[in-house]
Design an enzyme around this catalytic site. Structure first.
Site, PDB file in Angstrom:
ATOM      1  N   LYS A   1      13.193 -14.087 -17.714  1.00 26.49           N
ATOM      2  CA  LYS A   1      12.553 -13.433 -18.866  1.00 26.49           C
ATOM      3  C   LYS A   1      12.899 -11.943 -18.925  1.00 26.49           C
ATOM      4  O   LYS A   1      13.320 -11.438 -19.954  1.00 26.49           O
ATOM      5  CB  LYS A   1      11.010 -13.591 -18.799  1.00 26.49           C
ATOM      6  CG  LYS A   1      10.535 -15.034 -18.795  1.00 26.49           C
ATOM      7  CD  LYS A   1       9.020 -15.137 -18.781  1.00 26.49           C
ATOM      8  CE  LYS A   1       8.354 -14.537 -17.553  1.00 26.49           C
ATOM      9  NZ  LYS A   1       8.635 -15.235 -16.280  1.00 26.49           N
TER      10      LYS A   1
ATOM     11  N   ARG B   1      -0.091 -15.651 -20.712  1.00 20.00           N
ATOM     12  CA  ARG B   1       0.194 -16.690 -19.721  1.00 20.00           C
ATOM     13  C   ARG B   1      -1.017 -17.521 -19.347  1.00 20.00           C
ATOM     14  O   ARG B   1      -1.014 -18.172 -18.301  1.00 20.00           O
ATOM     15  CB  ARG B   1       0.928 -16.156 -18.504  1.00 20.00           C
ATOM     16  CG  ARG B   1       0.273 -15.121 -17.713  1.00 20.00           C
ATOM     17  CD  ARG B   1       1.310 -14.203 -17.173  1.00 20.00           C
ATOM     18  NE  ARG B   1       1.881 -14.452 -15.891  1.00 20.00           N
ATOM     19  CZ  ARG B   1       2.999 -13.796 -15.490  1.00 20.00           C
ATOM     20  NH1 ARG B   1       3.636 -12.989 -16.291  1.00 20.00           N
ATOM     21  NH2 ARG B   1       3.461 -13.973 -14.313  1.00 20.00           N
TER      22      ARG B   1
ATOM     23  N   ARG C   1      16.142 -11.350  -5.564  1.00 19.70           N
ATOM     24  CA  ARG C   1      16.007 -10.330  -6.617  1.00 19.70           C
ATOM     25  C   ARG C   1      15.820  -8.943  -5.994  1.00 19.70           C
ATOM     26  O   ARG C   1      15.150  -8.771  -4.993  1.00 19.70           O
ATOM     27  CB  ARG C   1      14.801 -10.652  -7.497  1.00 19.70           C
ATOM     28  CG  ARG C   1      14.486  -9.526  -8.478  1.00 19.70           C
ATOM     29  CD  ARG C   1      13.616  -9.956  -9.599  1.00 19.70           C
ATOM     30  NE  ARG C   1      12.325 -10.429  -9.173  1.00 19.70           N
ATOM     31  CZ  ARG C   1      11.429 -10.949 -10.010  1.00 19.70           C
ATOM     32  NH1 ARG C   1      11.713 -11.066 -11.292  1.00 19.70           N
ATOM     33  NH2 ARG C   1      10.264 -11.353  -9.562  1.00 19.70           N
TER      34      ARG C   1
ATOM     35  N   ARG D   1      10.398  -6.842  -4.615  1.00 20.86           N
ATOM     36  CA  ARG D   1       8.999  -6.899  -5.028  1.00 20.86           C
ATOM     37  C   ARG D   1       8.152  -7.562  -3.949  1.00 20.86           C
ATOM     38  O   ARG D   1       8.587  -8.532  -3.336  1.00 20.86           O
ATOM     39  CB  ARG D   1       8.877  -7.688  -6.346  1.00 20.86           C
ATOM     40  CG  ARG D   1       8.991  -6.801  -7.556  1.00 20.86           C
ATOM     41  CD  ARG D   1       9.065  -7.546  -8.852  1.00 20.86           C
ATOM     42  NE  ARG D   1       8.072  -8.595  -9.047  1.00 20.86           N
ATOM     43  CZ  ARG D   1       7.986  -9.326 -10.157  1.00 20.86           C
ATOM     44  NH1 ARG D   1       8.835  -9.112 -11.157  1.00 20.86           N
ATOM     45  NH2 ARG D   1       7.083 -10.269 -10.272  1.00 20.86           N
TER      46      ARG D   1
ATOM     47  N   ARG E   1       3.048 -18.533  -6.862  1.00 20.21           N
ATOM     48  CA  ARG E   1       3.240 -18.143  -8.272  1.00 20.21           C
ATOM     49  C   ARG E   1       3.696 -19.346  -9.095  1.00 20.21           C
ATOM     50  O   ARG E   1       3.305 -19.494 -10.254  1.00 20.21           O
ATOM     51  CB  ARG E   1       4.270 -17.023  -8.373  1.00 20.21           C
ATOM     52  CG  ARG E   1       3.692 -15.659  -7.999  1.00 20.21           C
ATOM     53  CD  ARG E   1       4.767 -14.664  -7.655  1.00 20.21           C
ATOM     54  NE  ARG E   1       5.612 -14.320  -8.767  1.00 20.21           N
ATOM     55  CZ  ARG E   1       6.827 -13.786  -8.629  1.00 20.21           C
ATOM     56  NH1 ARG E   1       7.315 -13.526  -7.431  1.00 20.21           N
ATOM     57  NH2 ARG E   1       7.544 -13.495  -9.692  1.00 20.21           N
TER      58      ARG E   1
HETATM   59  P1  AP5 Z   1      14.025 -12.102 -13.892  1.00 25.39           P
HETATM   60  O1  AP5 Z   1      14.648 -11.833 -15.210  1.00 25.39           O
HETATM   61  O2  AP5 Z   1      13.510 -10.950 -13.114  1.00 25.39           O
HETATM   62  O3  AP5 Z   1      12.918 -13.250 -14.037  1.00 25.39           O
HETATM   63  P2  AP5 Z   1      11.503 -13.233 -14.746  1.00 25.39           P
HETATM   64  O4  AP5 Z   1      11.417 -14.485 -15.563  1.00 25.39           O
HETATM   65  O5  AP5 Z   1      11.252 -11.944 -15.444  1.00 25.39           O
HETATM   66  O6  AP5 Z   1      10.589 -13.429 -13.454  1.00 25.39           O
HETATM   67  P3  AP5 Z   1       9.339 -12.598 -12.924  1.00 25.39           P
HETATM   68  O7  AP5 Z   1       9.226 -12.867 -11.466  1.00 25.39           O
HETATM   69  O8  AP5 Z   1       9.380 -11.169 -13.349  1.00 25.39           O
HETATM   70  O9  AP5 Z   1       8.180 -13.323 -13.625  1.00 25.39           O
HETATM   71  P4  AP5 Z   1       6.727 -13.382 -13.250  1.00 25.39           P
HETATM   72  O10 AP5 Z   1       6.233 -14.048 -14.451  1.00 25.39           O
HETATM   73  O11 AP5 Z   1       6.327 -14.001 -11.978  1.00 25.39           O
HETATM   74  O12 AP5 Z   1       6.340 -11.859 -12.927  1.00 25.39           O
HETATM   75  P5  AP5 Z   1       5.660 -10.728 -13.761  1.00 25.39           P
HETATM   76  O13 AP5 Z   1       6.292  -9.468 -13.399  1.00 25.39           O
HETATM   77  O14 AP5 Z   1       5.570 -11.102 -15.192  1.00 25.39           O
HETATM   78  O15 AP5 Z   1      15.101 -12.900 -12.999  1.00 25.39           O
HETATM   79  C1  AP5 Z   1      14.831 -13.288 -11.667  1.00 25.39           C
HETATM   80  C2  AP5 Z   1      16.083 -13.093 -10.805  1.00 25.39           C
HETATM   81  O16 AP5 Z   1      17.083 -14.009 -11.226  1.00 25.39           O
HETATM   82  C3  AP5 Z   1      16.712 -11.703 -10.913  1.00 25.39           C
HETATM   83  O17 AP5 Z   1      17.184 -11.314  -9.657  1.00 25.39           O
HETATM   84  C4  AP5 Z   1      17.892 -11.910 -11.904  1.00 25.39           C
HETATM   85  O18 AP5 Z   1      18.959 -11.010 -11.619  1.00 25.39           O
HETATM   86  C5  AP5 Z   1      18.274 -13.350 -11.625  1.00 25.39           C
HETATM   87  N1  AP5 Z   1      18.774 -14.048 -12.814  1.00 25.39           N
HETATM   88  C6  AP5 Z   1      18.302 -13.965 -14.093  1.00 25.39           C
HETATM   89  N2  AP5 Z   1      18.986 -14.788 -14.915  1.00 25.39           N
HETATM   90  C7  AP5 Z   1      19.909 -15.422 -14.141  1.00 25.39           C
HETATM   91  C8  AP5 Z   1      20.914 -16.404 -14.409  1.00 25.39           C
HETATM   92  N3  AP5 Z   1      21.108 -16.913 -15.644  1.00 25.39           N
HETATM   93  N4  AP5 Z   1      21.692 -16.832 -13.370  1.00 25.39           N
HETATM   94  C9  AP5 Z   1      21.491 -16.327 -12.119  1.00 25.39           C
HETATM   95  N5  AP5 Z   1      20.563 -15.403 -11.811  1.00 25.39           N
HETATM   96  C10 AP5 Z   1      19.768 -14.952 -12.801  1.00 25.39           C
HETATM   97  O19 AP5 Z   1       4.178 -10.772 -13.166  1.00 25.39           O
HETATM   98  C11 AP5 Z   1       3.905 -10.366 -11.848  1.00 25.39           C
HETATM   99  C12 AP5 Z   1       2.431 -10.479 -11.562  1.00 25.39           C
HETATM  100  O20 AP5 Z   1       1.681  -9.621 -12.445  1.00 25.39           O
HETATM  101  C13 AP5 Z   1       1.813 -11.869 -11.792  1.00 25.39           C
HETATM  102  O21 AP5 Z   1       1.957 -12.699 -10.659  1.00 25.39           O
HETATM  103  C14 AP5 Z   1       0.341 -11.506 -12.064  1.00 25.39           C
HETATM  104  O22 AP5 Z   1      -0.335 -11.218 -10.900  1.00 25.39           O
HETATM  105  C15 AP5 Z   1       0.470 -10.238 -12.885  1.00 25.39           C
HETATM  106  N6  AP5 Z   1       0.580 -10.503 -14.334  1.00 25.39           N
HETATM  107  C16 AP5 Z   1       1.629 -10.208 -15.161  1.00 25.39           C
HETATM  108  N7  AP5 Z   1       1.392 -10.601 -16.416  1.00 25.39           N
HETATM  109  C17 AP5 Z   1       0.149 -11.168 -16.411  1.00 25.39           C
HETATM  110  C18 AP5 Z   1      -0.646 -11.798 -17.412  1.00 25.39           C
HETATM  111  N8  AP5 Z   1      -0.220 -11.920 -18.691  1.00 25.39           N
HETATM  112  N9  AP5 Z   1      -1.845 -12.299 -17.039  1.00 25.39           N
HETATM  113  C19 AP5 Z   1      -2.283 -12.177 -15.762  1.00 25.39           C
HETATM  114  N10 AP5 Z   1      -1.584 -11.608 -14.763  1.00 25.39           N
HETATM  115  C20 AP5 Z   1      -0.361 -11.109 -15.088  1.00 25.39           C
HETATM  116 MG    MG Z   2       9.938 -10.291 -15.136  1.00 23.87          MG
END
Ligand code: AP5
Ligand code: MG
Length: 215
Positions: free
Chosen positions: A13, A88, A123, A156, A167
């Site tokens: 994402k 989410r 990552r 992270r 997660r």
């Molecule tokens: P990346 O693009 O970083 O993936 P992502 O989908 O953004 O994954 P996240 O881990 O950021 O999602 P998340 O939902 O757990 O975390 P968030 O920060 O939102 O890609 C991942 C890796 O793969 C990278 O290294 C990239 O280079 C690689 N990659 C990408 N595309 C590729 C491809 N095609 N081929 C190969 N490699 C590839 O949330 C974190 C925490 O915050 C949550 O756990 C929660 O505690 C809190 N939080 C955030 N939002 C909320 C909410 N709305 N409600 C409640 N709590 C929340």
């Molecule tokens: Mg992300």
């Protein structure tokens, strides 16, 4: 362009959000990045958010909903925005409807769990900007350093394997039901929903999303 990226942790994402926001000149609203900035600042919100995110649990709905509501009221969101990681839970999606936010597209990114675990554990992250790299799949120009600022990249706290596994369970339990929620919204003509494979080259995934959004 009001678009939301939906999909499991690590599906790509944030990676795709960066391209799409440049392409459409819209702000990326990543609740994960907003909460990490709060954690970094040591604020009351940050201390509270860290106690959830370190365990891979979601921060309470009312907290994230009020953050997003305030963010969407800023002027740069007038011509559109991209939601990355919000909503989410069903209550978060309902809160968006309650404040009258209409989405044009929900793009669901999909990838198998084994691939996700490899992505997240490899990552690397630039804390200040949210720029994301991967030790194998998306390497910075100089290993360990951000391409733009030259500052060190970090891992992270929630990308350790045991937290990643939690997660993914939290995603299945609390976030995956949103797919049906938005399917139903789409059936009523209230939003467009599209499913895109998150597997394959990053540029290939980007091209597939752009193809859908430009229809
Ligand atoms: P990346 O693009 O970083 O993936 P992502 O989908 O953004 O994954 P996240 O881990 O950021 O999602 P998340 O939902 O757990 O975390 P968030 O920060 O939102 O890609 C991942 C890796 O793969 C990278 O290294 C990239 O280079 C690689 N990659 C990408 N595309 C590729 C491809 N095609 N081929 C190969 N490699 C590839 O949330 C974190 C925490 O915050 C949550 O756990 C929660 O505690 C809190 N939080 C955030 N939002 C909320 C909410 N709305 N409600 C409640 N709590 C929340
Ligand atoms: Mg992300």
């Amino acid at each position: 362009m009001r678009v939301m990226l939906l999909g499991s942790p690590g599906v790509g994402k944030g990676t795709q959000a960066k391209f799409l926001c440049e392409q459409y000149h819209i702000p990326q609203i990543s609740t994960g990045n907003i909460l990490r900035a709060a954690i970094q600042s040591g604020s009351e919100l940050g201390v509270m958010a860290k106690s959830y995110s370190d365990r891979g649990e979601l921060v309470p709905d009312e907290v994230v909903c009020s953050i997003v509501k305030e963010r969407l009221a800023e002027t740069d969101c007038r011509t559109g925005f991209l939601l990355d990681g919000f909503p989410r839970t069903i209550p978060q999606a309902e809160a968006l409807l309650t404040i009258g936010v209409i989405l044009d597209y929900v793009v669901v990114l999909e990838a198998p769990i084994d691939e996700i675990v490899v992505r997240l554990t490899g990552r690397r992250f630039h804390l200040t900007s949210g720029r994301t790299y991967h030790v194998l799949f998306d390497q910075p120009k100089v290993p360990g350093l951000d391409d733009v600022t030259g500052e060190p990249l970090v891992q992270r706290d929630d990308d350790k394997e045991d937290v990643v596994r939690n997660r993914l369970q939290v995603y299945e339990r609390q976030t995956a039901p949103l797919i049906d929620f938005y399917r139903q919204q789409a059936a009523k003509g209230k939003v467009n929903i599209a499913f895109v494979s998150g597997i394959g080259d990053i540029d290939e995934v980007k091209a597939n999303i752009l193809k859908i959004l430009s229809k």
